[in-house]
Scaffold this motif. Structure first.
Motif, short mmCIF file in Angstrom:
data_model
loop_
_atom_site.label_atom_id
_atom_site.label_comp_id
_atom_site.label_asym_id
_atom_site.label_seq_id
_atom_site.Cartn_x
_atom_site.Cartn_y
_atom_site.Cartn_z
N ILE A 1 -44.65 57.45 -88.65
CA ILE A 1 -44.48 58.29 -87.47
C ILE A 1 -45.85 58.51 -86.84
CG2 ILE A 1 -43.61 60.48 -86.58
CD1 ILE A 1 -41.87 60.66 -89.08
N LYS A 2 -46.00 58.13 -85.58
CA LYS A 2 -47.28 58.27 -84.88
C LYS A 2 -47.08 59.09 -83.61
CE LYS A 2 -51.14 55.68 -82.88
NZ LYS A 2 -51.70 54.34 -82.58
N ASN A 3 -47.99 60.02 -83.39
CA ASN A 3 -47.96 60.85 -82.19
C ASN A 3 -48.66 60.09 -81.06
OD1 ASN A 3 -47.96 62.83 -80.25
ND2 ASN A 3 -49.37 64.20 -81.31
N THR A 4 -47.89 59.63 -80.09
CA THR A 4 -48.44 58.88 -78.96
C THR A 4 -48.68 59.75 -77.73
OG1 THR A 4 -46.19 58.28 -78.29
CG2 THR A 4 -47.36 56.74 -79.73
N SER A 5 -48.43 61.05 -77.81
CA SER A 5 -48.64 61.94 -76.68
C SER A 5 -50.08 62.46 -76.68
CB SER A 5 -47.65 63.11 -76.72
OG SER A 5 -47.93 63.94 -77.83
N LYS A 6 -50.41 63.24 -75.65
CA LYS A 6 -51.75 63.80 -75.51
C LYS A 6 -51.84 65.23 -76.02
CE LYS A 6 -52.82 60.96 -71.46
NZ LYS A 6 -53.26 60.97 -70.03
N SER A 7 -50.81 65.71 -76.68
CA SER A 7 -50.79 67.08 -77.19
C SER A 7 -50.34 67.07 -78.64
CB SER A 7 -49.86 67.94 -76.35
OG SER A 7 -48.54 67.43 -76.39
N TYR A 8 -50.56 68.19 -79.32
CA TYR A 8 -50.08 68.33 -80.69
C TYR A 8 -48.55 68.36 -80.67
CZ TYR A 8 -54.71 69.24 -82.65
OH TYR A 8 -56.00 69.11 -83.08
N THR A 9 -47.96 67.65 -81.61
CA THR A 9 -46.50 67.50 -81.64
C THR A 9 -45.99 67.75 -83.05
OG1 THR A 9 -46.57 65.88 -79.85
CG2 THR A 9 -44.57 65.95 -81.18
N ALA A 10 -44.94 68.55 -83.14
CA ALA A 10 -44.26 68.79 -84.42
C ALA A 10 -43.02 67.91 -84.49
CB ALA A 10 -43.87 70.26 -84.55
N PHE A 11 -42.74 67.39 -85.69
CA PHE A 11 -41.52 66.61 -85.87
C PHE A 11 -40.73 67.19 -87.03
CE2 PHE A 11 -44.26 64.48 -88.93
CZ PHE A 11 -43.41 64.22 -89.99
N LYS A 12 -39.44 66.89 -87.03
CA LYS A 12 -38.54 67.44 -88.03
C LYS A 12 -37.43 66.43 -88.32
CE LYS A 12 -35.35 71.31 -88.83
NZ LYS A 12 -34.76 72.54 -88.23
N PHE A 13 -37.07 66.31 -89.61
CA PHE A 13 -35.99 65.43 -90.05
C PHE A 13 -34.69 66.23 -90.15
CE2 PHE A 13 -39.00 62.23 -91.66
CZ PHE A 13 -38.30 61.07 -91.35
N GLN A 14 -33.60 65.55 -89.84
CA GLN A 14 -32.26 66.06 -90.12
C GLN A 14 -31.40 64.90 -90.61
OE1 GLN A 14 -30.56 68.12 -86.76
NE2 GLN A 14 -31.42 70.08 -87.38
N THR A 15 -30.43 65.20 -91.48
CA THR A 15 -29.56 64.17 -92.01
C THR A 15 -28.13 64.66 -92.07
OG1 THR A 15 -29.12 62.75 -93.93
CG2 THR A 15 -30.05 64.91 -94.37
N THR A 16 -27.20 63.72 -92.04
CA THR A 16 -25.79 64.06 -92.15
C THR A 16 -25.35 64.23 -93.60
OG1 THR A 16 -25.24 61.70 -92.09
CG2 THR A 16 -25.22 62.89 -90.00
N ALA A 17 -26.24 63.91 -94.56
CA ALA A 17 -25.92 64.05 -95.99
C ALA A 17 -27.05 64.78 -96.69
CB ALA A 17 -25.69 62.68 -96.62
N PRO A 18 -27.19 66.10 -96.46
CA PRO A 18 -28.32 66.83 -97.08
C PRO A 18 -28.21 66.96 -98.59
CG PRO A 18 -26.81 68.34 -95.97
CD PRO A 18 -26.36 66.95 -95.62
N LYS A 19 -27.00 66.77 -99.17
CA LYS A 19 -26.86 66.90 -100.62
C LYS A 19 -27.37 65.68 -101.37
CE LYS A 19 -22.89 70.05 -100.45
NZ LYS A 19 -21.48 70.27 -100.88
N SER A 20 -27.33 64.51 -100.76
CA SER A 20 -27.75 63.28 -101.43
C SER A 20 -29.02 62.69 -100.86
CB SER A 20 -26.63 62.23 -101.35
OG SER A 20 -26.34 61.91 -100.00
N CYS A 21 -29.60 63.32 -99.83
CA CYS A 21 -30.81 62.79 -99.20
C CYS A 21 -31.81 63.92 -98.96
CB CYS A 21 -30.49 62.12 -97.86
SG CYS A 21 -29.25 60.82 -97.94
N PHE A 22 -33.08 63.58 -99.04
CA PHE A 22 -34.12 64.52 -98.64
C PHE A 22 -35.35 63.73 -98.22
CE2 PHE A 22 -35.00 63.84 -103.10
CZ PHE A 22 -36.38 63.84 -103.19
N MET A 23 -36.21 64.38 -97.44
CA MET A 23 -37.38 63.73 -96.86
C MET A 23 -38.66 64.40 -97.34
SD MET A 23 -34.55 63.54 -95.06
CE MET A 23 -34.51 65.09 -94.17
N ARG A 24 -39.73 63.61 -97.43
CA ARG A 24 -41.03 64.15 -97.81
C ARG A 24 -42.10 63.55 -96.90
NH1 ARG A 24 -42.65 62.93 -103.75
NH2 ARG A 24 -43.19 60.92 -102.81
N PRO A 25 -42.72 64.33 -96.04
CA PRO A 25 -42.43 65.75 -95.78
C PRO A 25 -41.22 65.90 -94.86
CG PRO A 25 -44.21 65.03 -94.36
CD PRO A 25 -43.87 63.86 -95.24
N PRO A 26 -40.51 67.03 -94.92
CA PRO A 26 -39.37 67.23 -94.02
C PRO A 26 -39.79 67.47 -92.58
CG PRO A 26 -39.76 69.20 -95.32
CD PRO A 26 -40.69 68.16 -95.87
#
Length: 263
Positions: free
Chosen positions: A100-125
């Motif tokens: 994941i690369k920030n291509t904008s000219k400002s600070y950008t926050a990103f966040k993950f979401q999934t349709t199966a939170p019980k069997s999947c997780f992200m690092r970092p979320p």
């Protein structure tokens, strides 16, 4: 008797003259009067203005519709762009990775979401990236064993991942509540689809996944290590610890010499 007839005739003429006046007035109405011509000119002069105003309003509505149809400008660049590759190992927890690369000219926050939170997780979320900064996020997923021992690599997985972005003012600590507080400014960057790969059949996508996972593991180990000492620590008003010790030793030695001389 003749005189009476002659006297009535003028009165008869007057009566007909009175009834003829409305007809003459009606005839005058058929001609264009100055007042009617000025009114018509006023209508003609004002007519283009009304048409112009309607045209201006329609132009604004068309431009707003055109802007709504344009694609939203993305703040992040993803690699892979719209898929998450997982090695197909039923009954095990497998990993995928996305840069994941920030291509904008400002600070950008990103966040993950999934349709199966019980069997999947992200690092970092989620995280906050500076302009031009990039990070490799690792995605963990448990692969359900297939029914009747049939491979399901060719079948489409229903699990999907969504990456959202939010423009922030500057460097700050990431908290998920940022996306709840500013829902109107949150943009959906991409929806990633799960694709399974056969670990026994080498392919470019599988080799790229291994390289990204190795890079993500190395970055994680680097963050766990304590910072290396770059030299003596500075305390107080710029005094170095070693120099402070030397000064104290010289002071104590001088005190001992003065004590011997006084004795």
């Amino acid at each position: 008797m003749a005189i009476d007839t002659e006297q009535k005739s003028p009165s008869d003429g007057k009566v007909w003259g009175i009834f003829k006046l409305p007809f003459r007035h009606t005839g005058n109405n058929t001609r264009t009067t100055p007042s009617s011509s000025s009114a018509s000119n006023l209508y003609v002069q004002t007519q283009p203005h009304v048409e112009g105003s309607n045209h201006h309003g329609s132009a604004i509505s068309v431009s707003s519709v055109a802007k709504s149809l344009l694609p939203t400008r993305r703040r992040l660049k993803l690699d892979p762009a719209n898929k998450l590759y997982f090695p197909y190992e039923p009954g095990k927890q497998v990993r995928s990775a996305v840069r994941i690369k920030n291509t904008s000219k400002s600070y950008t926050a990103f966040k993950f979401q999934t349709t199966a939170p019980k069997s999947c997780f992200m690092r970092p979320p989620g995280a906050i990236l500076a302009p031009g900064e990039s990070i490799i996020a690792t995605v963990f997923k448990f692969v359900e064993p297939p029914e009747n021992n049939e491979k399901q690599m060719d079948q489409k997985s229903r699990v999907k991942f969504k990456i959202m972005s939010l423009k922030v003012k500057g460097p700050m600590d990431y908290i998920p509540e940022l996306f709840d507080e500013q829902k109107d400014q949150v943009a959906i960057e991409q929806i990633l689809r799960v694709v399974f790969l056969d670990p026994e059949r080498p392919c470019p996508a599988l080799e790229k996944l291994k390289c990204q996972l190795d890079e993500a593991d190395a970055a994680l180990e680097a963050r766990k290590k304590p910072p290396e000492d770059s030299g003596p620590r500075i305390i107080g008003e710029g005094l170095v610890i070693d120099e402070w010790k030397e000064r104290r030793e010289r002071y104590l030695a001088r005190q001992q010499v003065e004590g011997v001389d006084s004795a």
